[in-house]
Design an enzyme around this catalytic site. Structure first.
Site, PDB file in Angstrom:
ATOM      1  CG  ASP A  16      56.434  40.863  44.703  1.00 28.99           C
ATOM      2  OD1 ASP A  16      55.269  41.003  45.570  1.00 28.99           O
ATOM      3  OD2 ASP A  16      57.317  41.717  44.754  1.00 28.99           O
ATOM      4  CG  HIS A  33      46.970  38.134  49.025  1.00 33.57           C
ATOM      5  ND1 HIS A  33      48.225  38.273  48.545  1.00 33.57           N
ATOM      6  CD2 HIS A  33      46.417  39.194  49.791  1.00 33.57           C
ATOM      7  CE1 HIS A  33      48.757  39.269  48.956  1.00 33.57           C
ATOM      8  NE2 HIS A  33      47.860  40.120  49.478  1.00 33.57           N
ATOM      9  CG  LEU A 127      59.217  19.339  46.011  1.00 31.86           C
ATOM     10  CD1 LEU A 127      60.057  19.599  44.919  1.00 31.86           C
ATOM     11  CD2 LEU A 127      57.790  19.919  45.930  1.00 31.86           C
TER      12      LEU A 127
HETATM   13  C1  IPE Z   1      58.446  39.725  49.556  1.00 30.29           C
HETATM   14  O1  IPE Z   1      57.509  40.579  48.924  1.00 30.29           O
HETATM   15  C2  IPE Z   1      57.687  39.022  50.729  1.00 30.29           C
HETATM   16  C3  IPE Z   1      56.869  37.827  50.242  1.00 30.29           C
HETATM   17  C4  IPE Z   1      56.842  37.332  49.106  1.00 30.29           C
HETATM   18  C5  IPE Z   1      56.280  37.254  51.278  1.00 30.29           C
HETATM   19  P1  IPE Z   1      56.914  41.982  49.229  1.00 30.29           P
HETATM   20  O2  IPE Z   1      56.008  42.490  48.212  1.00 30.29           O
HETATM   21  O3  IPE Z   1      56.434  42.053  50.753  1.00 30.29           O
HETATM   22  O4  IPE Z   1      58.315  42.849  49.200  1.00 30.29           O
HETATM   23  P2  IPE Z   1      58.715  44.153  48.980  1.00 30.29           P
HETATM   24  O5  IPE Z   1      58.108  44.881  50.157  1.00 30.29           O
HETATM   25  O6  IPE Z   1      58.034  44.741  47.673  1.00 30.29           O
HETATM   26  O7  IPE Z   1      60.048  44.517  48.922  1.00 30.29           O
HETATM   27  C1  IPE Z   2      52.848  38.746  47.290  1.00 29.88           C
HETATM   28  O1  IPE Z   2      52.128  39.806  46.417  1.00 29.88           O
HETATM   29  C2  IPE Z   2      52.276  38.101  48.350  1.00 29.88           C
HETATM   30  C3  IPE Z   2      52.671  38.595  49.540  1.00 29.88           C
HETATM   31  C4  IPE Z   2      53.850  39.461  49.825  1.00 29.88           C
HETATM   32  C5  IPE Z   2      51.930  38.037  50.682  1.00 29.88           C
HETATM   33  P1  IPE Z   2      52.045  41.096  46.891  1.00 29.88           P
HETATM   34  O2  IPE Z   2      50.902  41.275  48.053  1.00 29.88           O
HETATM   35  O3  IPE Z   2      53.560  41.716  47.516  1.00 29.88           O
HETATM   36  O4  IPE Z   2      51.717  41.938  45.734  1.00 29.88           O
HETATM   37  P2  IPE Z   2      52.121  43.377  45.153  1.00 29.88           P
HETATM   38  O5  IPE Z   2      53.455  43.550  45.297  1.00 29.88           O
HETATM   39  O6  IPE Z   2      51.341  44.460  46.206  1.00 29.88           O
HETATM   40  O7  IPE Z   2      51.616  43.456  43.806  1.00 29.88           O
HETATM   41 MG    MG Z   3      54.783  42.474  46.614  1.00 31.82          MG
END
Ligand code: IPE
Ligand code: IPE
Ligand code: MG
Length: 239
Positions: A16, A33, A127
């Site tokens: 995240d 990303h 792995l």
């Molecule tokens: C969870 O992250 C999903 C992934 C890491 C793919 P999100 O950033 O989408 O989750 P929320 O919405 O903050 O809970």
């Molecule tokens: C995690 O990073 C990747 C996915 C959920 C695809 P985020 O895109 O959720 O990044 P934040 O949480 O908005 O910073």
């Molecule tokens: Mg996120």
């Protein structure tokens, strides 16, 4: 660093903070990303070197479709490229790749690339690396329950015959042990519909580090913290 003890067999990661990481640098979310995908490539090899046997990362949730179309489409492009380069790297590193989640909603070329990656790497013995794509635990459990209910409908079993084992065997994760350690990056402390059934007794580790900055040193910190914990599984004795 002191010698590691009790290395977790299965580590699951909620990666995240890609968006926030990019924003802080004045860059678009998609740049985050892209860097996030690179961090996944690196952490795979680090996990193997540490002695972890299963690594399962959350790449795209069933809820992530609600993001702006341009971001979803950028994520799918990154995924496409990742799947393409992954075959060669996995063969080089003896990594077995699998995907969990409802793949029928992904575009046909991505589904094909997933199958190719899974089939080509199926006999690798290092792995086991699992990517969760269009994955949501509630969706996974619902699909599993449907399969079991179908057996009841067919008269193969009775409702009273349904066991926890039967449910687990019908989850996408049937081939892997439950996670020992769950890591979530970038200061969020929730599970976001990830591996709900499988994490019944998993240890959690949260870090403020955003995913693109997560590296071997950070993974070692998490593994070390895990090694110092006492797991009891409801009883009085440790495992
Ligand atoms: C969870 O992250 C999903 C992934 C890491 C793919 P999100 O950033 O989408 O989750 P929320 O919405 O903050 O809970
Ligand atoms: C995690 O990073 C990747 C996915 C959920 C695809 P985020 O895109 O959720 O990044 P934040 O949480 O908005 O910073
Ligand atoms: Mg996120």
């Amino acid at each position: 660093m002191e010698e590691l003890k009790n290395i977790p067999n299965h580590v699951a990661i909620i990666l995240d903070g890609n968006g926030r990481w990019a924003k802080e640098k004045g860059m678009p979310r998609n740049y985050g990303h892209m860097q996030g995908a690179k961090a996944v490539e690196d952490i795979l090899v680090d996990a193997r070197d540490i002695g972890i046997k299963y690594l399962t990362v959350y790449a795209f949730s069933t809820e992530n479709w609600s993001r702006p179309e341009a971001e979803v489409s950028a994520l799918m492009t990154i995924l496409r490229n990742y799947l393409k380069t992954s075959i060669k790297k996995s063969m080089k590193n003896n990594v077995r790749c699998r995907v969990i989640g409802e793949r029928s909603l992904l575009s046909a070329d991505i589904q094909k690339a997933i199958l190719e990656l899974e089939e080509t790497t199926a006999n690798n013995t290092g792995l086991t690396f699992t990517i969760a794509i269009n994955y949501g635990s509630r969706d996974e459990i619902t699909r599993a329950v449907r399969k079991v209910a179908q057996k009841v409908e067919n008269g193969e079993i009775k409702a009273a015959d349904i066991t926890e084992k039967m449910i687990a065997e019908n989850l996408d994760t049937a081939y892997m042990p439950d996670p020992d350690l769950m890591i979530r990056t970038c200061n969020e402390q929730r599970i976001s519909n990830y591996l709900l059934w499988q994490c019944a007794y998993t240890e959690f580790y949260f870090t403020p580090v955003a995913w693109p900055d997560f590296n071997k040193a950070e993974l070692l910190k998490a593994v070390e913290a895990y090694g110092n914990r006492t797991r009891k599984f409801g009883g009085l004795k440790t495992e």
